[in-house]
Design an enzyme around this catalytic site. Sequence first.
Site, PDB file in Angstrom:
ATOM      1  N   PHE A 179      -9.304  14.152  17.800  1.00 54.33           N
ATOM      2  CA  PHE A 179      -8.237  13.872  16.831  1.00 54.33           C
ATOM      3  C   PHE A 179      -7.753  15.201  16.303  1.00 54.33           C
ATOM      4  CE2 PHE A 179      -6.234  13.172  12.770  1.00 54.33           C
ATOM      5  CZ  PHE A 179      -5.379  12.130  13.066  1.00 54.33           C
ATOM      6  N   ASP A 265     -11.350  23.637  17.255  1.00 48.39           N
ATOM      7  CA  ASP A 265     -10.652  23.006  16.143  1.00 48.39           C
ATOM      8  C   ASP A 265     -11.705  22.710  15.074  1.00 48.39           C
ATOM      9  OD1 ASP A 265      -9.494  21.313  14.329  1.00 48.39           O
ATOM     10  OD2 ASP A 265      -8.600  19.961  15.802  1.00 48.39           O
ATOM     11  N   LYS A 294      -7.338  21.983   6.197  1.00 47.22           N
ATOM     12  CA  LYS A 294      -8.000  21.198   5.155  1.00 47.22           C
ATOM     13  C   LYS A 294      -8.574  22.052   4.005  1.00 47.22           C
ATOM     14  CE  LYS A 294      -9.026  17.286   8.207  1.00 47.22           C
ATOM     15  NZ  LYS A 294      -8.258  16.141   7.775  1.00 47.22           N
TER      16      LYS A 294
HETATM   17  C1  LIG Z   1     -10.242  18.011  13.701  1.00 45.21           C
HETATM   18  C2  LIG Z   1      -8.871  17.810  13.127  1.00 45.21           C
HETATM   19  N1  LIG Z   1      -7.849  18.556  13.588  1.00 45.21           N
HETATM   20  C3  LIG Z   1      -6.608  18.420  13.103  1.00 45.21           C
HETATM   21  C4  LIG Z   1      -6.332  17.495  12.122  1.00 45.21           C
HETATM   22  C5  LIG Z   1      -4.916  17.330  11.604  1.00 45.21           C
HETATM   23  O1  LIG Z   1      -4.802  17.834  10.316  1.00 45.21           O
HETATM   24  P1  LIG Z   1      -3.561  17.394   9.408  1.00 45.21           P
HETATM   25  O2  LIG Z   1      -3.752  15.967   9.042  1.00 45.21           O
HETATM   26  O3  LIG Z   1      -3.640  18.331   8.229  1.00 45.21           O
HETATM   27  O4  LIG Z   1      -2.330  17.606  10.217  1.00 45.21           O
HETATM   28  C6  LIG Z   1      -7.355  16.696  11.623  1.00 45.21           C
HETATM   29  C7  LIG Z   1      -7.109  15.698  10.573  1.00 45.21           C
HETATM   30  O5  LIG Z   1      -7.919  14.875  10.233  1.00 45.21           O
HETATM   31  C8  LIG Z   1      -8.661  16.860  12.140  1.00 45.21           C
HETATM   32  O6  LIG Z   1      -9.686  16.114  11.713  1.00 45.21           O
END
Ligand SMILES: Cc1ncc(COP(=O)(O)O)c(C=O)c1O
Length: 441
Positions: A179, A265, A294
Amino acid sequence: MSRLYRFISLLPRPSQQLSLRLPTSRAFSGIIPKVAGINKSKQVVEDYDKYVAQNYTPLKDVVIARGEGVYVYDIEGRRYYDFLTGYSAMNQGHRHPKILAALKEQADRLTLTGRCYYNDMLGKYAKYATELLGYDRLLPMNGGVEASESSIKMSRRWGYEVKGVPDNEAKVILCRGNFWGRSIAAASSSTDPSCFMGYGPFVPGFELIPFNDIPALEHALKDQHVVAFMVEPIQGEAGIIVPDKGYLSKARELCTKNNVLLICDEIQCGLGRSGKMLASEYESVRPDILVLGKALSGGFMPISAVLADDQYMSMMKSGTHGSTFGGNPLASALAIASLRAIVEGGMCENAYKMGEIFRKEAATFRRDIIRDVRGMGLFNAIELNPNCGVSASTVNEKLRDHGILSKSTHEYTFRMAPALTINEEQLMDALSLMKKALEEC
Ligand SMILES: Cc1ncc(COP(=O)(O)O)c(C=O)c1O
């Protein structure tokens, strides 16, 4: 009446604004008491349901009005332990005082310039973050999905300019269950139908392999058009899936061997959440490209970043990528304060210690309905036995009734991710509330 005037006239007058009486008492335990005569949340919920796009289904019967440290308070003044922390955007807890002070100070001076000018904060932020995390440069973005997408753009360009991949043939490998947000590119590489269904046509150039599967990775990397392997060291939205020991280090080795960039990520699992500053540290892995978001802002605004060395970051040439808000002085001040709060507050160490306690205690609860308690640091999940007849959303509601806010990631899995500032007394209190809630399921 003009729409604007109508809007202004509908705003609550100061006398109508909701006042909060915060209880000094401990979190309640037992079923939520109904407050006689008033139900302030009713109007809020009605407005939500009538005017807000219905792309979320908020937990019923709680309207959060204030947050402080490990707690949130609802509009009726009830206190809850926040075990979601904005999907780990508030590792530092709600309204961390030092981050709040940095926000106020910077907001009083300068908030945004546009990247066509130097501002006096971005360089400071990039210096602090790159020195802390060990990279040459930082690319500032806003939401997590933008940063992840930027890392894909960077690696595609590196593929064409350095690796020699034929034009428009670059491939990025991701894992099933990944995700990384909600853009069309993220939907194009998702295995979750609720993320991608109805959003085609999709972006080409993504290939999916199972998570935690080295032979599959080894096979996929044989393709000379592969430029990057993008992976969450611990899969978050998939249900806090911790891979086998050695997975990430082997993936690192294979990427190096095959001249493929490793993108980690760490938007959700990073910044102390796993008990280390970066989850990849558990395997002494240094990704070529690191993606953060985040908790980089402590929950005050969307701030994300891509970190890499010059050889990859130099792919981002002037005019080829950008963002109106990325790297704004307010975000820069917040990001410095947010990172400092984690380091100076010993939050990684605390998350590690509290996580051990959490898993040990939680593993003793309702063994008839709980199949697995797993995680690292304070990034944990409790998975229910699918045959037990209790769903995670039922558990979430019971937890709420006992003063704990959590969120299910799937029908049988719910994530437990409190602020990294939680102390042992608070954790034990929360665990005993959890226990009571589970006993009622
Ligand atoms: C591992 C990971 N990458 C990227 C994102 C995307 O972040 P955003 O919601 O700030 O676009 C999330 C969101 O939950 C995430 O858990």
